[in-house]
Design a protein around this motif. Structure first.
Motif, mmCIF file in Angstrom:
data_model
loop_
_atom_site.group_PDB
_atom_site.id
_atom_site.type_symbol
_atom_site.label_atom_id
_atom_site.label_comp_id
_atom_site.label_asym_id
_atom_site.label_seq_id
_atom_site.Cartn_x
_atom_site.Cartn_y
_atom_site.Cartn_z
ATOM 1 N N VAL A 44 0.980 -1.252 0.013
ATOM 2 C CA VAL A 44 -0.121 -0.153 0.038
ATOM 3 C C VAL A 44 0.932 1.242 -0.004
ATOM 4 C CG1 VAL A 44 -1.957 -0.975 1.218
ATOM 5 C CG2 VAL A 44 -0.070 0.171 2.659
ATOM 6 N N GLN A 45 0.224 2.433 -0.227
ATOM 7 C CA GLN A 45 1.000 3.814 -0.300
ATOM 8 C C GLN A 45 0.753 4.168 1.048
ATOM 9 O OE1 GLN A 45 -0.300 6.017 -3.649
ATOM 10 N NE2 GLN A 45 1.296 4.852 -5.157
ATOM 11 N N SER A 46 1.762 5.173 1.442
ATOM 12 C CA SER A 46 1.600 5.764 2.700
ATOM 13 C C SER A 46 0.440 6.596 2.872
ATOM 14 C CB SER A 46 2.886 6.737 2.891
ATOM 15 O OG SER A 46 2.906 7.571 3.925
ATOM 16 N N GLY A 47 -0.012 6.458 4.096
ATOM 17 C CA GLY A 47 -1.453 7.148 4.040
ATOM 18 C C GLY A 47 -2.627 6.450 3.944
ATOM 19 N N GLU A 48 -2.475 5.213 3.287
ATOM 20 C CA GLU A 48 -3.661 4.368 3.040
ATOM 21 C C GLU A 48 -4.007 3.434 4.337
ATOM 22 O OE1 GLU A 48 -3.746 4.090 -1.874
ATOM 23 O OE2 GLU A 48 -2.571 2.413 -0.722
ATOM 24 N N SER A 49 -4.976 2.540 3.897
ATOM 25 C CA SER A 49 -5.497 1.910 5.400
ATOM 26 C C SER A 49 -5.385 0.266 4.736
ATOM 27 C CB SER A 49 -6.810 2.059 5.645
ATOM 28 O OG SER A 49 -6.896 3.317 6.030
ATOM 29 N N LEU A 50 -5.184 -0.769 5.757
ATOM 30 C CA LEU A 50 -5.146 -2.038 5.464
ATOM 31 C C LEU A 50 -5.813 -2.576 6.378
ATOM 32 C CD1 LEU A 50 -4.177 -3.774 3.004
ATOM 33 C CD2 LEU A 50 -2.162 -4.076 4.255
#
Length: 122
Positions: free
Chosen positions: A10-16
């Motif tokens: 994922v990219q920085s700032g995203e959620s998982l």
């Protein structure tokens, strides 16, 4: 046994959201936790939920990570928001015997999953 899933890139700032399936382990009668191991570092506690439902998070993830559970399907979850590159690690779920407090040390946990990789790009 425990088995994690849901990791990825994922990219920085995203959620998982990570999932942990607990087979043969009634999760509401145990303390459950998530740990992570970054390359070259020791395994680190990132949060736990006691059999009572009490939760605890270290300052490094407090306010960003949330643990939940669904006892009907013996699942534990780790919702991770506002991910940072320093959150990159293999994430593990773990189970410990029922205890009044949430232990933060690996030695307290007797069951471990195989881990799932989370990579956060900047």
């Amino acid at each position: 046994q425990l088995g994690e899933s849901g990791g990825g890139l994922v990219q920085s700032g995203e959620s998982l959201t990570l999932s942990c399936a607990a087979s043969g382990l009634p999760i509401t009668t145990r303390n459950m936790a998530w740990f992570r191991r970054a390359p070259g570092k020791d395994r680190e506690f990132v949060g736990g939920i006691a059999w009572s439902g009490d939760e605890y998070y270290p300052d490094s993830v407090k306010g960003r990570f949330t643990i939940s559970r669904d006892s009907s399907v013996s699942m534990l979850y780790l919702r991770m928001n506002a991910l940072k590159p320093e959150d990159t690690a293999v994430y593990y779920c773990a189970a410990a015997p029922r205890h009044p407090s949430i232990q933060r040390f690996e030695s307290a946990y007797s069951y471990w999953g195989q881990g799932t990789q989370v990579t956060v790009s900047s």
